[in-house]
Write an enzyme that holds these catalytic residues in place. Structure first.
Site, PDB file in Angstrom:
ATOM      1  N   HIS A  25       0.837  -1.193   0.000  1.00 22.47           N
ATOM      2  CA  HIS A  25       0.000   0.000   0.000  1.00 22.47           C
ATOM      3  C   HIS A  25       0.871   1.241   0.000  1.00 22.47           C
ATOM      4  CE1 HIS A  25       0.474   1.604   4.140  1.00 22.47           C
ATOM      5  NE2 HIS A  25       0.737   0.354   4.467  1.00 22.47           N
ATOM      6  N   CYS A  26       0.308   2.340  -0.502  1.00 26.16           N
ATOM      7  CA  CYS A  26       0.962   3.636  -0.426  1.00 26.16           C
ATOM      8  C   CYS A  26       0.122   4.511   0.490  1.00 26.16           C
ATOM      9  CB  CYS A  26       1.152   4.249  -1.806  1.00 26.16           C
ATOM     10  SG  CYS A  26      -0.370   4.434  -2.746  1.00 26.16           S
ATOM     11  N   THR A  27       0.091   5.803   0.237  1.00 24.18           N
ATOM     12  CA  THR A  27      -0.585   6.716   1.151  1.00 24.18           C
ATOM     13  C   THR A  27      -2.093   6.501   1.209  1.00 24.18           C
ATOM     14  OG1 THR A  27       1.095   8.317   0.508  1.00 24.18           O
ATOM     15  CG2 THR A  27      -0.728   9.138   1.832  1.00 24.18           C
ATOM     16  N   ARG A  29      -3.754   3.990  -1.258  1.00 24.87           N
ATOM     17  CA  ARG A  29      -4.201   2.886  -2.099  1.00 24.87           C
ATOM     18  C   ARG A  29      -3.654   1.537  -1.643  1.00 24.87           C
ATOM     19  NH1 ARG A  29      -3.363   5.279  -8.243  1.00 24.87           N
ATOM     20  NH2 ARG A  29      -3.602   7.464  -7.720  1.00 24.87           N
ATOM     21  N   ARG A  31      -2.383  -1.707  -3.262  1.00 29.05           N
ATOM     22  CA  ARG A  31      -1.843  -2.027  -4.589  1.00 29.05           C
ATOM     23  C   ARG A  31      -1.702  -3.546  -4.709  1.00 29.05           C
ATOM     24  NH1 ARG A  31       0.491   2.325  -7.329  1.00 29.05           N
ATOM     25  NH2 ARG A  31       0.388   4.295  -6.196  1.00 29.05           N
TER      26      ARG A  31
END
Length: 637
Positions: A25-27, A29, A31
């Protein structure tokens, strides 16, 4: 777990945990790398509560959650029993661009949070020095500066770890390769350090060319062209890719009983020297060329570069293509000490929240206001996905307005010649990283402040002008009275001619349980699905078996013709509208062959669901038995 229900819903609708290759995951989302994206119920996920939208880009299946993404990520990992590491999959799928973006995001996304955090510390220290709040000789400054410098200085070690996960190499081997590149005695052999010490080279390779390189040491008699690898990017990524080819060879030929130590022993002995002799110098030259190329494009016209990146940045974010600029920025900072490229997007964040503010001011819808408020706060700190997917992009014109405002802001930044000296935070936290460490706050810094203010105001103003016709609420008028009802009340007409049934009687548990919202079921006797109210078509399944729309009053309606009819792949269905079409009550949406569908073995019973049931006090049936198209069948208030 607080997010167990949402995590379960996501797992079930991406094809189950068996369909997951990897998850990170990022900030904002999640993924996913899925084995088969066709198994995912994308349209359902897009409409589900707790999910902003779904984006399929760069070989990734991205589920946009918003600020709680880390909690949902943890819940999915626990429920699915996965670690986030990628299983064996066909990495050759997708276009070269998709594979490149997937590689870059896979390597940088896990490290970006800490890279930004340490960059923010460096930016704040620059601010403190500028205002005289700290002296660079104080113990406080020295310790915080070490913290701020640590991640970027030892970046090859960090990327050695993340690249190893991406290329399926022993992560500790990757870290050892990175550590070798920044080992103190190796750093002391860089051309700059040796020249400063007055050392004479043994000889110079490629003398008289742009690749002229002094040689100070050899390895088994082979000349080694030393480079400065601190904060470098390309050498370690290529070295780990090379390791992914070497390590499996040793795993095959070395007996199992001694693999534990002989595989890393042999791998390191081969990879590290080749990295210093071949990979390091060549990849450093390639990196220098890429940096010089990006600067040449920028210097051709900083204004045009600013306008282009400003206008396109949010579009790049939507498709995940913004990752391509991150390595270039890091390259520029590590080689020339600053980056003028990535900074051109700074104003886009503020243009976006300016547009969000305008939508919040105009709307009377409490749900939109709530989402807008959280999106605005996130946007201040540089997280714009909730604003893009939740507010501006669905309304189109606010998104266009924010892109125009961002382009103007980018142009101003280009004129000011603003540069980024640190890979720092986002939004407001990005501003300290733009302070020149030598000159302090100067004209280029004031330029970006002006750009940010202009982009915010212009995004707000253009949205108010361009989005003037958009309404989140309308006054509903029923057939039985000319008196206006409250904005929350509406009567939904029947989209079919047939016999009504209770929703709970449907064989599909998702519909029957009310998980997607309350509504009714209809067994059609005429193969025509019409608009149950005036509004906009918001969803058209490619197979034609389901249509979604939003009425002008605000009810979101899903009409699903038959059970499991998606398997017919569009056979026996003819769609008469497109997504985004404005329709009147009674307009034909889909025609279908009832006899042929039933002959194929499918039930024709059709759920009519109000998917935003949670926005209302009640959603209930107001008719029963035989109904004709246009008859009022559902009351929402």
């Amino acid at each position: 777990m607080k997010y167990e229900k949402l995590a379960t819903l996501i797992i079930e609708n991406i094809g189950g945990k068996e369909n997951i290759n990897s998850l990170m995951h990022c900030t904002t989302r999640l993924r996913f790398k899925l084995k088969d994206e066709k198994q995912a119920n994308t349209d359902f996920l897009k409409e589900a509560d707790g999910i902003v939208t779904v984006v399929q880009s760069g070989g990734q299946y991205q589920v946009v959650i918003g600020n709680h993404v880390a909690d949902v990520y943890s819940a999915i990992n626990q429920l699915a029993g996965i670690t986030g590491e990628e299983e064996e999959s066909d990495t050759s799928k997708g276009s070269p661009l998709d594979r490149f973006i997937d590689m870059i995001s896979g390597i940088f996304a896990p490290a970006l949070g800490l890279l930004a955090a340490t960059g923010m510390i460096k930016g704040l220290l620059s601010l403190f020095l500028t205002f005289g709040w700290l002296a660079d000789s104080s113990g406080t400054y020295i310790i915080l500066n070490a913290l701020g410098d640590s991640f970027f200085y030892f970046l090859p070690i960090m990327l050695g770890y993340t690249a190893s996960l991406k290329f399926k190499v022993n992560p500790f081997l990757g870290m050892v390769i990175g550590a070798s590149l920044v080992y103190p005695s190796i750093v002391g052999l860089s051309p700059m350090a040796m020249a400063a010490a007055g050392a004479e080279p043994l000889y110079t390779l490629f003398a008289g060319t742009i690749f002229a390189s002094p040689v100070y040491i050899t390895f088994l008699g082979i000349p080694v062209i030393m480079m400065s690898y601190s904060s470098s990017v390309i050498p370690i990524i290529i070295a780990i890719w090379f390791a992914s080819k070497v390590e499996p060879v040793f795993k095959k030929v070395i007996p199992d009983v001694v693999k534990t130590f002989l595989v890393p022993f042999c791998s390191a002995l081969v990879i590290v020297p080749i990295t210093f002799i071949v990979i390091g110098p060549i990849s450093t030259w390639v990196g220098d060329a890429l940096g010089a190329g990006s600067l040449a494009v920028y210097e051709f016209s900083p204004i045009l570069a600013g306008i282009a990146i400003g206008a396109l940045w949010q579009i790049l974010v939507i498709f995940g293509l913004h990752w391509g600029l991150v390595p270039i920025a890091i390259l520029n900072i590590s080689t020339i000490g600053y980056d003028p490229i990535l900074v051109l997007m700074t104003a886009s964040t503020f243009a976006q929240i300016g547009a969000v503010l305008a939508v919040m001011m105009r709307t009377k819808d409490k749900k939109v206001k709530g989402l807008g408020a959280s999106s605005f706060i996130s946007g201040i700190f540089g997280v714009t996905e909730p604003a893009i997917y939740g507010i501006t992009l669905p309304r189109k014109k606010p998104f266009i307005a924010s892109c125009i405002a961002s382009a103007v802001g980018g142009g101003i930044i280009g004129v000011a010649g603003t540069k980024g000296f640190i890979v720092g935070g986002l939004g407001l936290f990005s501003l300290p990283s733009l302070i020149d460490p030598k000159e302090g706050i100067n004209g280029s810094f004031y330029g970006v402040i002006i750009a940010v203010i202009v982009a915010f105001v212009l995004g707000w103003l253009l949205t108010l002008i361009m989005d003037k016709s958009h309404k989140d609420e309308h006054i509903a008028v029923t057939e039985s009275t000319t008196t206006a009802t409250t904005v929350n009340e509406e009567r939904i007409g029947s989209p079919l001619t047939g016999t009504m049934r209770e929703l709970s009687g449907i064989s599909d548990e998702v519909f029957a349980s009310g998980a997607m919202g309350n509504g009714v079921a209809i067994i059609p006797t005429l193969g025509e699905l019409v608009a149950p109210a005036k509004g906009e078509v918001t969803l058209v399944f490619p197979t034609g078996h389901a249509i979604g729309m939003q009425t002008i009053v605000g009810a979101e309606i899903l009409m699903h013709i038959g059970m499991d009819t998606v398997e017919l792949d569009g056979k026996y269905f003819t769609v008469h509208v497109e997504k985004g079409a404005e329709v009147e009550k009674g307009d034909l949406l889909v025609s279908f062959d009832i006899a042929a569908i039933e002959a194929a073995g499918y039930q024709i019973i059709t759920p009519v669901i109000v998917t935003n049931t949670s926005s209302y006090t009640q959603v209930r049936a107001i008719a029963e038995g035989e109904v004709k198209t246009g008859d009022n069948i559902i009351l929402v208030n």
